[in-house]
Motif scaffolding. Structure first.
Motif, PDB file in Angstrom:
ATOM      1  N   LYS A  35       0.811  -1.201   0.000  1.00  0.00           N
ATOM      2  CA  LYS A  35       0.000   0.000   0.000  1.00  0.00           C
ATOM      3  C   LYS A  35       0.853   1.263   0.000  1.00  0.00           C
ATOM      4  N   GLY A  36       1.825   1.315  -0.897  1.00  0.00           N
ATOM      5  CA  GLY A  36       2.690   2.482  -1.015  1.00  0.00           C
ATOM      6  C   GLY A  36       2.256   3.353  -2.171  1.00  0.00           C
ATOM      7  N   ARG A  37       3.055   4.324  -2.514  1.00  0.00           N
ATOM      8  CA  ARG A  37       2.720   5.218  -3.610  1.00  0.00           C
ATOM      9  C   ARG A  37       2.891   4.494  -4.954  1.00  0.00           C
ATOM     10  N   ALA A  38       2.167   4.948  -5.940  1.00  0.00           N
ATOM     11  CA  ALA A  38       2.238   4.314  -7.268  1.00  0.00           C
ATOM     12  C   ALA A  38       3.610   4.553  -7.895  1.00  0.00           C
ATOM     13  N   MET A  39       4.105   3.543  -8.609  1.00  0.00           N
ATOM     14  CA  MET A  39       5.414   3.646  -9.233  1.00  0.00           C
ATOM     15  C   MET A  39       5.255   4.041 -10.693  1.00  0.00           C
ATOM     16  N   VAL A  40       4.881   5.272 -10.944  1.00  0.00           N
ATOM     17  CA  VAL A  40       4.612   5.732 -12.296  1.00  0.00           C
ATOM     18  C   VAL A  40       5.797   6.528 -12.835  1.00  0.00           C
ATOM     19  N   ASP A  41       6.217   6.183 -14.056  1.00  0.00           N
ATOM     20  CA  ASP A  41       7.274   6.899 -14.777  1.00  0.00           C
ATOM     21  C   ASP A  41       8.665   6.717 -14.187  1.00  0.00           C
ATOM     22  N   TYR A  42       8.857   5.764 -13.300  1.00  0.00           N
ATOM     23  CA  TYR A  42      10.193   5.514 -12.780  1.00  0.00           C
ATOM     24  C   TYR A  42      10.867   4.436 -13.615  1.00  0.00           C
ATOM     25  N   LYS A  43      12.089   4.690 -14.047  1.00  0.00           N
ATOM     26  CA  LYS A  43      12.832   3.715 -14.830  1.00  0.00           C
ATOM     27  C   LYS A  43      13.704   2.838 -13.929  1.00  0.00           C
ATOM     28  N   GLU A  44      14.211   3.443 -12.871  1.00  0.00           N
ATOM     29  CA  GLU A  44      15.050   2.703 -11.938  1.00  0.00           C
ATOM     30  C   GLU A  44      14.672   3.065 -10.510  1.00  0.00           C
ATOM     31  N   ILE A  45      14.654   2.069  -9.626  1.00  0.00           N
ATOM     32  CA  ILE A  45      14.393   2.295  -8.205  1.00  0.00           C
ATOM     33  C   ILE A  45      15.615   1.826  -7.441  1.00  0.00           C
ATOM     34  N   LEU A  46      16.245   2.735  -6.727  1.00  0.00           N
ATOM     35  CA  LEU A  46      17.423   2.403  -5.941  1.00  0.00           C
ATOM     36  C   LEU A  46      17.001   1.967  -4.563  1.00  0.00           C
ATOM     37  N   GLU A  47      17.439   0.786  -4.150  1.00  0.00           N
ATOM     38  CA  GLU A  47      17.091   0.239  -2.843  1.00  0.00           C
ATOM     39  C   GLU A  47      18.308   0.369  -1.935  1.00  0.00           C
ATOM     40  N   PRO A  48      18.354   1.413  -1.099  1.00  0.00           N
ATOM     41  CA  PRO A  48      19.515   1.640  -0.249  1.00  0.00           C
ATOM     42  C   PRO A  48      19.409   0.987   1.121  1.00  0.00           C
ATOM     43  N   ALA A  49      18.280   0.341   1.393  1.00  0.00           N
ATOM     44  CA  ALA A  49      18.080  -0.218   2.728  1.00  0.00           C
ATOM     45  C   ALA A  49      18.348  -1.715   2.736  1.00  0.00           C
ATOM     46  N   ASP A  50      17.411  -2.486   3.254  1.00  0.00           N
ATOM     47  CA  ASP A  50      17.676  -3.907   3.463  1.00  0.00           C
ATOM     48  C   ASP A  50      17.208  -4.763   2.305  1.00  0.00           C
ATOM     49  N   PHE A  51      17.595  -6.048   2.354  1.00  0.00           N
ATOM     50  CA  PHE A  51      17.256  -7.003   1.312  1.00  0.00           C
ATOM     51  C   PHE A  51      15.749  -7.139   1.128  1.00  0.00           C
ATOM     52  N   ALA A  52      14.979  -6.999   2.205  1.00  0.00           N
ATOM     53  CA  ALA A  52      13.534  -7.227   2.146  1.00  0.00           C
ATOM     54  C   ALA A  52      12.864  -6.246   1.192  1.00  0.00           C
ATOM     55  N   CYS A  53      13.267  -4.983   1.240  1.00  0.00           N
ATOM     56  CA  CYS A  53      12.703  -3.985   0.334  1.00  0.00           C
ATOM     57  C   CYS A  53      13.088  -4.315  -1.102  1.00  0.00           C
ATOM     58  N   PHE A  54      14.326  -4.720  -1.305  1.00  0.00           N
ATOM     59  CA  PHE A  54      14.826  -5.079  -2.633  1.00  0.00           C
ATOM     60  C   PHE A  54      13.962  -6.183  -3.243  1.00  0.00           C
ATOM     61  N   VAL A  55      13.714  -7.227  -2.469  1.00  0.00           N
ATOM     62  CA  VAL A  55      12.913  -8.355  -2.946  1.00  0.00           C
ATOM     63  C   VAL A  55      11.447  -7.959  -3.090  1.00  0.00           C
ATOM     64  N   ARG A  56      10.920  -7.240  -2.094  1.00  0.00           N
ATOM     65  CA  ARG A  56       9.503  -6.893  -2.092  1.00  0.00           C
ATOM     66  C   ARG A  56       9.131  -6.029  -3.297  1.00  0.00           C
ATOM     67  N   LEU A  57       9.980  -5.068  -3.644  1.00  0.00           N
ATOM     68  CA  LEU A  57       9.674  -4.205  -4.773  1.00  0.00           C
ATOM     69  C   LEU A  57       9.682  -4.987  -6.080  1.00  0.00           C
ATOM     70  N   ARG A  58      10.522  -6.007  -6.172  1.00  0.00           N
ATOM     71  CA  ARG A  58      10.519  -6.869  -7.360  1.00  0.00           C
ATOM     72  C   ARG A  58       9.254  -7.725  -7.382  1.00  0.00           C
ATOM     73  N   GLU A  59       8.879  -8.245  -6.228  1.00  0.00           N
ATOM     74  CA  GLU A  59       7.657  -9.053  -6.151  1.00  0.00           C
ATOM     75  C   GLU A  59       6.435  -8.209  -6.494  1.00  0.00           C
ATOM     76  N   LEU A  60       6.421  -6.972  -6.000  1.00  0.00           N
ATOM     77  CA  LEU A  60       5.298  -6.085  -6.241  1.00  0.00           C
ATOM     78  C   LEU A  60       5.143  -5.795  -7.731  1.00  0.00           C
ATOM     79  N   ARG A  61       6.265  -5.652  -8.420  1.00  0.00           N
ATOM     80  CA  ARG A  61       6.220  -5.438  -9.865  1.00  0.00           C
ATOM     81  C   ARG A  61       5.521  -6.601 -10.571  1.00  0.00           C
ATOM     82  N   GLU A  62       5.852  -7.830 -10.141  1.00  0.00           N
ATOM     83  CA  GLU A  62       5.232  -9.006 -10.746  1.00  0.00           C
ATOM     84  C   GLU A  62       3.741  -9.087 -10.399  1.00  0.00           C
TER      85      GLU A  62
END
Length: 205
Positions: A35-62
């Motif tokens: 339930k975060g903000r919409a990912m509109v018009d972003y070409k790259e998302i930099l994940e500077p925090a933990d592995f969970a965010c990195f994986v979750r954002l990829r899962e959310l895309r799918e």
């Protein structure tokens, strides 16, 4: 490039975390991190925090890709771990490294489970270490055979489970056995677990 800490804040939360680990261990409803903000018009998302965010954002895309109401351009982004991003910048000549800080020092690297075994990224962090002119010393269990620090199993949020030894202590012992000057980790959760492990070993000595 967008920093996920600023753009993806779960609704109803004043924090800046995707809460992935907490729903993975059953503490939150599974749709909470989505339930975060919409990912509109972003070409790259930099994940500077933990592995969970990195994986979750990829899962959310799918997950979003399966919804007809979500336009293709809204999910055409690439998620980059900070080690991948930094490595790209260095290789493209857009970021200079001070080779004197760690030159000649021995460094061992702990592979975060979801960066390594889950996403098959082992080279980016190691490439950065070698660019520091440091000597990379691998642990007994590394890369595909790497050992979890325990944070991915939510151990940093709860009391130790039954057993002879906590997993972060086991991993810390492997790191200390390398006799390196620096123990590097690509995730703040791993960093916390290894710090606790080192403190524990200092108390024992």
């Amino acid at each position: 490039v967008v920093d996920v800490r600023q753009e993806f804040v779960p609704s109803g939360s004043s924090g800046n975390w995707c809460f992935s680990v907490r729903w993975r261990d059953g503490a939150l409803a599974k749709d909470a991190p989505s339930k975060g903000r919409a990912m509109v018009d972003y070409k790259e998302i930099l994940e500077p925090a933990d592995f969970a965010c990195f994986v979750r954002l990829r899962e959310l895309r799918e997950e979003l890709a399966k919804k007809e109401e979500v336009p293709a351009y809204a999910i055409s982004y690439e998620v980059l771990h900070h080690t991948q991003f930094l490595n790209h910048l260095v290789e493209e000549g857009r970021l200079e490294i001070d080779e004197n800080t760690y030159k000649g020092k021995k460094i061992t690297f702990h592979d975060p489970c979801y960066l390594g075994r889950a996403n098959n990224e082992y080279n980016a962090p190691r490439s950065l270490i070698t660019k520091l002119k440091a000597e990379l010393v691998e642990m007994k269990s590394c890369k595909e055979k790497g050992l979890c620090c325990g944070a991915g199993g939510a151990q940093m949020f709860k009391d130790a489970e039954k057993g002879n030894k906590e997993v972060n202590i086991e991993r810390t012992e492997q790191a200390l056995d390398t006799n390196t000057e620096v123990i590097a980790a690509g995730c703040p959760f791993c960093n916390t677990m290894l710090h606790d492990g080192v403190k524990n070993k200092e108390k024992e000595s």
